[in-house]
Design an enzyme around this catalytic site. Structure first.
Site, mmCIF file in Angstrom:
data_model
loop_
_atom_site.group_PDB
_atom_site.id
_atom_site.type_symbol
_atom_site.label_atom_id
_atom_site.label_comp_id
_atom_site.label_asym_id
_atom_site.label_seq_id
_atom_site.Cartn_x
_atom_site.Cartn_y
_atom_site.Cartn_z
ATOM 1 N N ASP A 75 0.798 -1.234 0.000
ATOM 2 C CA ASP A 75 0.000 0.000 0.000
ATOM 3 C C ASP A 75 0.828 1.281 0.000
ATOM 4 O O ASP A 75 1.987 1.314 0.404
ATOM 5 C CB ASP A 75 -0.981 0.014 1.178
ATOM 6 C CG ASP A 75 -0.296 -0.174 2.544
ATOM 7 O OD1 ASP A 75 0.757 -0.837 2.606
ATOM 8 O OD2 ASP A 75 -0.811 0.358 3.537
ATOM 9 N N GLU A 131 -0.523 -2.149 5.070
ATOM 10 C CA GLU A 131 0.419 -2.118 6.201
ATOM 11 C C GLU A 131 0.317 -0.797 6.941
ATOM 12 O O GLU A 131 0.359 -0.746 8.157
ATOM 13 C CB GLU A 131 1.861 -2.336 5.716
ATOM 14 C CG GLU A 131 2.866 -2.583 6.843
ATOM 15 C CD GLU A 131 3.238 -1.334 7.619
ATOM 16 O OE1 GLU A 131 3.392 -1.418 8.852
ATOM 17 O OE2 GLU A 131 3.363 -0.255 7.008
HETATM 18 NI NI NI Z 1 6.629 1.115 5.299
#
Ligand code: NI
Length: 389
Positions: A75, A131
């Site tokens: 991401d 994440e």
């Molecule tokens: Ni990172």
């Protein structure tokens, strides 16, 4: 299959395509498509739509056997890019400012290397969404990402180290990351009649300053921790006393006791501040990612792999734990593993941190990272097959 040069070019092209089309947490659809297309070309089987936008691929080596997992996050961040790079983000307000575009390229590279020369066992490749936000690692685990896995490895591109350096540490390397919201309700009024109002701006300001004393006066200074108030919203006009204020912040700590103490103190100070200044104060603390704790034996395997890839001079250690957060921690709660740092500082950008709109890294890290991940899988599987026999 690849020459050194064509391998590097291939990794760079993946990274740049991803960089131009960044996607936020759980929206990584084009990213997943690029990953699955490359996996198809490599002849590696995969499962898509894992944890919404994640992809899990697997190589079964010469013998069926133990399984080692390697992970990359996919991401980007809600940030307007300001690098001026020719492959800069084409999506307004979204940018790969943490190097996750590089992580995907590195993991595909490791897959290509392992496919080319099969390891003694199984290697699972986890392309994980979300994440930065949304605990994608937990979602992947819930969908079976770690089933049958003996060790897990991953890494992060890092400007604190030079290209050709890989930092491997045992134990805690990333902090607990918790967040909080404080809502202050005072009484609005005319700027010239403070005695008839309860000023939420003044109370909020006192609170921001006061909670810093938790770190400086209440916690043992040998225990790394920090509180940052990153958001302070209040008021609408220069001549009106604000009725409400909103503070948002993060708490980073590296041991459970300090973490608990900070939370308790934050609560105590908020309550006392309300009492002292005739306001209502509401505090909400949200638990975030646990700390990343590298398993000593997995760290040993990672060191062995790093030595093979970057030699003695390239194998380094992180001098202090980072107070950054990383949801790789969730995997490490389930299976032993090790999270490393891939040196990638780019000349001239030594002072540009990750999450900055000017962030970029030296792309030579891509082939080094790929070779490291492939090697650590190989080293671990060799060890595991030995143990089995
Ligand atoms: Ni990172």
């Amino acid at each position: 299959m690849f020459s050194e040069e064509s391998f590097f070019k291939w990794l760079v092209s993946i990274r740049r395509r991803l960089h131009a089309h960044p996607e936020l947490a759980y929206q990584e659809e084009q990213t997943a498509r690029l990953i699955t297309e490359e996996l198809k070309k490599l002849g590696i089987s995969f499962r898509e739509g894992v944890a919404r936008t994640g992809v899990i691929a697997e190589i079964k080596g010469a013998e069926e056997g133990p399984c080692v997992a390697l992970r990359a996050d996919m991401d980007a961040l809600p940030l307007q890019e300001e690098t001026g790079l020719p492959f800069a983000s084409q999506i307004p307000g979204v940018m790969h400012a943490c190097g996750h575009d590089g992580h995907v390229a590195i993991l595909l590279g490791a897959a290509a290397l392992l496919k080319d020369s099969p390891p003694p066992g199984r290697v699972r490749f986890l392309f994980q969404p979300a994440e930065e936000k949304g605990a994608g690692a937990l979602a992947m685990i819930k969908e079976g990402a770690l089933e049958g896995v003996s060790f897990i490895f991953g890494g992060h591109i890092d400007r604190h180290f030079r290209v050709g350096e890989i930092a491997v540490n045992e134990g805690l390397i990333c902090a607990y990351t918790d967040s909080f919201t404080i809502r202050i309700k005072g009484k609005g009024g005319h700027a010239a009649w403070p005695h008839e109002a309860v000023d939420a701006v003044v109370i909020g300001s006192l609170l921001v300053m006061n909670i810093q004393t938790i770190i400086s006066r209440e916690i043992n200074p040998a225990h790394p921790c920090v509180i940052t108030v990153g958001k302070f919203q209040a008021g609408n006009a220069h001549n009106v006393i604000a009725e409400q204020a909103l503070l948002e912040g993060t708490i980073r700590s590296t041991d459970a006791e300090t973490r608990k103490r900070i939370m308790e103190s934050l609560n105590r100070i908020s309550l006392a501040m309300a009492e002292a200044h005739r306001a209502e104060i509401e505090l909400e603390i949200r638990e975030g990612y646990p700390p990343v704790i590298n398993h000593p034996f997995a760290a040993k395997l990672a060191k062995e792999a790093a030595l093979k890839v970057v030699g003695k001079e390239g194998l380094v250690t992180q001098p202090h734990p980072s107070l950054g957060g990383e949801d790789f921690a969730f995997y490490l709660q389930k299976v032993p593993g090790c999270f490393v740092r891939f040196g990638a500082v780019k000349k001239g950008l030594e002072n540009i941190p990750a999450h900055s709109p000017k962030f970029d890294f030296d792309e030579r890290v891509l082939s080094i990272g790929a070779r490291f991940l492939a090697e650590v899988a190989r080293v671990s599987l060799k060890y595991l097959s030995g143990v089995k026999k």
